[in-house]
Design a protein around this motif. Structure first.
Motif, PDB file in Angstrom:
ATOM      1  N   LEU A   1      27.365  52.022   0.266  1.00  0.00           N
ATOM      2  CA  LEU A   1      27.196  51.978  -1.183  1.00  0.00           C
ATOM      3  C   LEU A   1      26.829  53.352  -1.717  1.00  0.00           C
ATOM      4  CD1 LEU A   1      26.411  49.265  -3.241  1.00  0.00           C
ATOM      5  CD2 LEU A   1      24.381  50.677  -3.272  1.00  0.00           C
ATOM      6  N   PHE A   2      25.967  54.011  -0.950  1.00  0.00           N
ATOM      7  CA  PHE A   2      25.447  55.312  -1.339  1.00  0.00           C
ATOM      8  C   PHE A   2      26.571  56.340  -1.428  1.00  0.00           C
ATOM      9  CE2 PHE A   2      23.133  59.177   0.415  1.00  0.00           C
ATOM     10  CZ  PHE A   2      22.673  59.566  -0.823  1.00  0.00           C
TER      11      PHE A   2
ATOM     12  N   ALA B   1      19.986  53.879  -4.726  1.00  0.00           N
ATOM     13  CA  ALA B   1      20.476  53.477  -3.406  1.00  0.00           C
ATOM     14  C   ALA B   1      19.927  54.404  -2.327  1.00  0.00           C
ATOM     15  CB  ALA B   1      22.001  53.482  -3.385  1.00  0.00           C
TER      16      ALA B   1
ATOM     17  N   PHE C   1      16.332  53.779  -1.840  1.00  0.00           N
ATOM     18  CA  PHE C   1      16.103  52.498  -1.189  1.00  0.00           C
ATOM     19  C   PHE C   1      16.139  52.672   0.324  1.00  0.00           C
ATOM     20  CE2 PHE C   1      16.996  48.368   0.522  1.00  0.00           C
ATOM     21  CZ  PHE C   1      16.257  47.517  -0.295  1.00  0.00           C
ATOM     22  N   VAL C   2      17.128  53.379   0.809  1.00  0.00           N
ATOM     23  CA  VAL C   2      17.249  53.594   2.252  1.00  0.00           C
ATOM     24  C   VAL C   2      16.017  54.319   2.789  1.00  0.00           C
ATOM     25  CG1 VAL C   2      18.577  54.777   4.038  1.00  0.00           C
ATOM     26  CG2 VAL C   2      19.754  53.648   2.144  1.00  0.00           C
TER      27      VAL C   2
ATOM     28  N   GLY D   1      28.920  55.516  -4.176  1.00  0.00           N
ATOM     29  CA  GLY D   1      28.305  55.881  -5.445  1.00  0.00           C
ATOM     30  C   GLY D   1      28.379  57.370  -5.693  1.00  0.00           C
TER      31      GLY D   1
ATOM     32  N   ARG E   1      22.023  54.766 -10.349  1.00  0.00           N
ATOM     33  CA  ARG E   1      22.175  53.815  -9.245  1.00  0.00           C
ATOM     34  C   ARG E   1      22.392  54.484  -7.897  1.00  0.00           C
ATOM     35  NH1 ARG E   1      27.069  54.058 -11.458  1.00  0.00           N
ATOM     36  NH2 ARG E   1      28.875  53.835 -10.107  1.00  0.00           N
ATOM     37  N   THR E   2      23.048  55.633  -7.885  1.00  0.00           N
ATOM     38  CA  THR E   2      23.231  56.296  -6.594  1.00  0.00           C
ATOM     39  C   THR E   2      21.892  56.783  -6.055  1.00  0.00           C
ATOM     40  OG1 THR E   2      23.648  58.386  -7.688  1.00  0.00           O
ATOM     41  CG2 THR E   2      25.553  57.052  -7.133  1.00  0.00           C
TER      42      THR E   2
ATOM     43  N   MET F   1      23.660  50.251   3.155  1.00  0.00           N
ATOM     44  CA  MET F   1      23.369  51.029   1.959  1.00  0.00           C
ATOM     45  C   MET F   1      24.109  52.361   1.975  1.00  0.00           C
ATOM     46  SD  MET F   1      21.454  49.194   0.071  1.00  0.00           S
ATOM     47  CE  MET F   1      20.586  50.258  -1.068  1.00  0.00           C
ATOM     48  N   GLN F   2      24.353  52.880   3.180  1.00  0.00           N
ATOM     49  CA  GLN F   2      25.041  54.157   3.251  1.00  0.00           C
ATOM     50  C   GLN F   2      26.433  54.048   2.656  1.00  0.00           C
ATOM     51  OE1 GLN F   2      25.750  55.789   7.165  1.00  0.00           O
ATOM     52  NE2 GLN F   2      24.784  57.686   6.526  1.00  0.00           N
TER      53      GLN F   2
END
Lengths: 281, 357
Positions: free
Chosen positions: A271-272, A201, A204-205, A275, A197-198, A268-269
């Motif tokens: 979350l990133f 993420a 994704f960015v 993570g 997931r990391t 996202m950062q």
């Protein structure tokens, strides 16, 4: 504790001054664009350029969003959003599945496929754009979301990244899952996806911004203004010939075009980084 | 509950055969330890029982089923791995429950079984934690809990304690043994540590280079090693090995002691455990040796000597006894019953007492 050199006194001031200067240099053009989007045409074209925001913020943004030049900006934003999300989600989904196949399944020509994917890294969109256009046109994909997304959806980089990630997952974990009775699909969904997931993420960015900033391909594949994306739309707003350029509106559009990638990075950062701190292999 | 039968098990990678036909039977409820140096094929053998490696030749049966072609999950086994192999993104509870979830066990029962296992392993306070928030010993317990909740017919352990520090290893060793006793589940345990093997096993399989050198109860293997390899591998310090020299038809060891056995050919060797040799005054023993150095360990002292024939020989004496100093000449004695003879290929012949006229 950390490897940082401790600075005191003048050192602190110097480093901060350097940082502030750097930020100022980077931010100044953006600030100018913002100021330009809040004044009226007359104020903008008479020198000197204004350096403080004017009072036409709402007018300009309203006009950009709902009138625009060829198409209203909200429509172009929506198109861009669909394209960027389509590319991002598609790239992540396809590459994580192909990496899964390449790492965990023994099939004939496995390495051939891997190297074929890897080789495409050397062929950016621009190199293959003419044949790609030919194919897209032949399939009737012009002026459609499919046409915007599909040719950009494969990603060698992401496949490679997921492959490297999967290679670091210890074999014993795979075996533990086998002993626990997880088949290939369950293993993928229950173990591999959460452990990736990391990386998802981070990708994704990167990929969202890549998709959002696409310029050349949308320019070729969409002729209908209602299918224009925002990045190419800005260019389309600059009229050819003698028409007057509505600079404040163009600048407002530019500001709006910048907004989604910035938001994605900011959210996202978070979350990133979270993570990254939590992850462990 | 089930027994395990291995019938002429072979494993090849390409053309290289790494396991050369192993026959063994594990009784229901027995704790069997496969021990051997790294690369001897012990883990491969275990993984073939688990179903993680294909079996090239022979038959693996668990209970009365031949399981050669069954997936691990169909074999009714549970495995504990060396690096624990816990799912890092799942809580301790989910780690233990995962196998049951896949098997569609009802939620209530999963909860009951996991709680029970956690209580048994003293993991109750940690059920909501992630594996990375646990110490090595706790992670090991979770890995065992994951095996227990499945209620398998067979436990398989692949060097489960090698990543723990020495003190914890001793403690976990006892816990594993106690747990296996309590649950009465057949267990196969792989280790390279002969102390672990000795203390845990009901019977052990000593493996070397893809061959089972000896299968037997730990003390039986210790007292009666069938090959030179087993003699050297089991026991710490290992069994002393003395070369023999044939002079005028009589075998001589240690440069002085004439072995009266008739069948000792050139190249055969004599093995003797350090605790079966005693120090006496020079000239008063079977033969003399020079002291290299001594290691006082508290309960015992290891006296390292060198015979006149050039073989090194370790003598284990009481920790409170006065020990000689480096360079001293000492005499060595041993009960001939304790001298084990091996032929040039390393196979056991018989004890010297049997050979003496």
């Amino acid at each position: 504790m950390s490897g940082m050199v401790e600075r005191r006194g003048i050192g602190v001031w110097l480093t901060h001054a350097g940082l502030v200067l750097g930020i100022a240099i980077i931010c100044f053009p953006i600030y100018i664009a913002f100021v330009a989007s809040t004044v009226d045409q007359a104020a903008l074209v008479t020198p000197p350029m204004p350096l403080v925001p004017g009072g036409h913020f709402l007018d300009n943004y309203h006009e950009a969003l709902f009138v625009g030049a060829n198409a209203p900006v909200w429509l172009m934003l929506a198109n861009s959003m669909v394209m960027a999300l389509g590319i991002t989600v598609g790239k992540i989904a396809i590459s994580i599945i192909s990496a899964y196949a390449i790492v965990y399944f023994r099939f004939r020509f496995r390495m051939v496929f891997f190297w074929m994917i890897f080789l495409t890294l050397m062929l950016p969109v621009e190199v293959r754009i003419v044949p790609t256009y030919e194919v897209a046109a032949g399939l009737g994909l012009l002026n459609s979301y499919t046409g915007l997304i599909l040719p950009l959806i494969a990603s060698a980089t992401a496949t490679f990244l997921f492959r490297q990630l999967f290679l670091t997952i210890p074999d014993e974990l795979v075996e533990a899952a086998r002993v626990d009775g997880a088949g290939p699909v369950r293993f993928f969904i229950d173990i591999l996806l959460p452990m990736s997931r990391t990386n998802i993420a981070a990708l994704f960015v990167i990929l969202f911004i890549y998709g959002w900033n696409q310029y050349l391909w949308p320019l070729l594949v969409t002729t209908d203004p209602s299918m224009n994306t925002i990045v190419m739309g800005i260019k389309q707003m600059l009229p050819t010939g003698d028409e007057v350029v509505e600079w404040p509106v163009v600048m407002a559009t530019a500001m709006l075009a910048m907004l989604p990638p910035v938001l994605v990075v900011i959210f996202m950062q978070n979350l990133f980084v979270k993570g990254l701190v939590e992850s462990e292999k | 509950m089930a027994d395990i039968t291995l019938k002429d098990i072979r494993k090849s990678y390409g053309r290289t055969e790494v396991i050369h036909g192993i026959d063994a039977h594990v009784e229901d409820g027995e704790f069997i330890v496969i021990v051997g140096p790294s690369g001897c094929g012990k883990s491969t053998l275990l993984r073939m029982v688990a179903g993680l490696e294909t079996v090239t030749g022979g038959e693996v049966s668990i209970g009365d089923r031949v399981v050669n072609d069954l997936e691990p999950r169909e074999r009714d086994i549970a495995m504990v791995f060396q690096n624990y192999a816990l799912y890092p993104h799942m809580s301790v509870f989910d780690n233990m429950a995962y196998g049951l979830k896949i098997a569609n066990v009802p939620k209530e029962e999963i909860r009951a079984r996991v709680t029970e296992a956690a209580r048994m392993l003293e993991l109750e306070p940690y059920l909501d934690r992630k594996p990375r928030q646990l110490s090595g010993g706790q992670r090991q317990r979770v890995a065992m809990g994951r095996a227990i909740v499945r209620k398998p017919a067979v436990f398989l352990f692949d060097e489960p304690l090698s990543n723990l520090d020495a003190k914890l290893r001793v403690q976990m060793r006892l816990e594993i043994k106690a747990l296996q006793r309590r649950l009465g589940v057949t267990a196969v345990y792989v280790t390279h540590d002969q102390v672990e093997a000795m203390t845990l096993a009901d019977r052990m399989i000593v493996m070397n280079a893809g061959v089972a050198e000896q299968i037997g109860a730990p003390l039986e293997v210790y007292a009666n090693p069938q090959t030179l390899f087993v003699a050297g591998f089991i026991g710490s310090p290992p069994m002393n090995v003395l070369r023999t020299e044939v002079r005028d038809g009589t075998a001589v060891v240690g440069g002085g002691y004439e072995v009266r056995g008739r069948d000792l050919a050139t190249g055969s060797v004599i093995g003797v455990r350090p605790e079966h040799v005693n120090l006496v005054a020079a000239g008063a023993g079977l033969f003399d040796a020079t002291v290299d150095f001594c290691e006082p360990l508290g309960a015992e002292t290891l006296v390292h000597t060198r015979t006149d024939a050039g073989d090194s020989l370790v003598v284990r004496i009481d920790g409170e006894a006065v020990f000689p100093s480096t360079g001293d000449r000492v005499g060595l004695i041993a009960d001939p019953v304790r001298l084990l003879a091996f032929d040039a290929a390393g196979r056991r012949i018989a004890s010297l007492a049997d050979l003496s006229p």
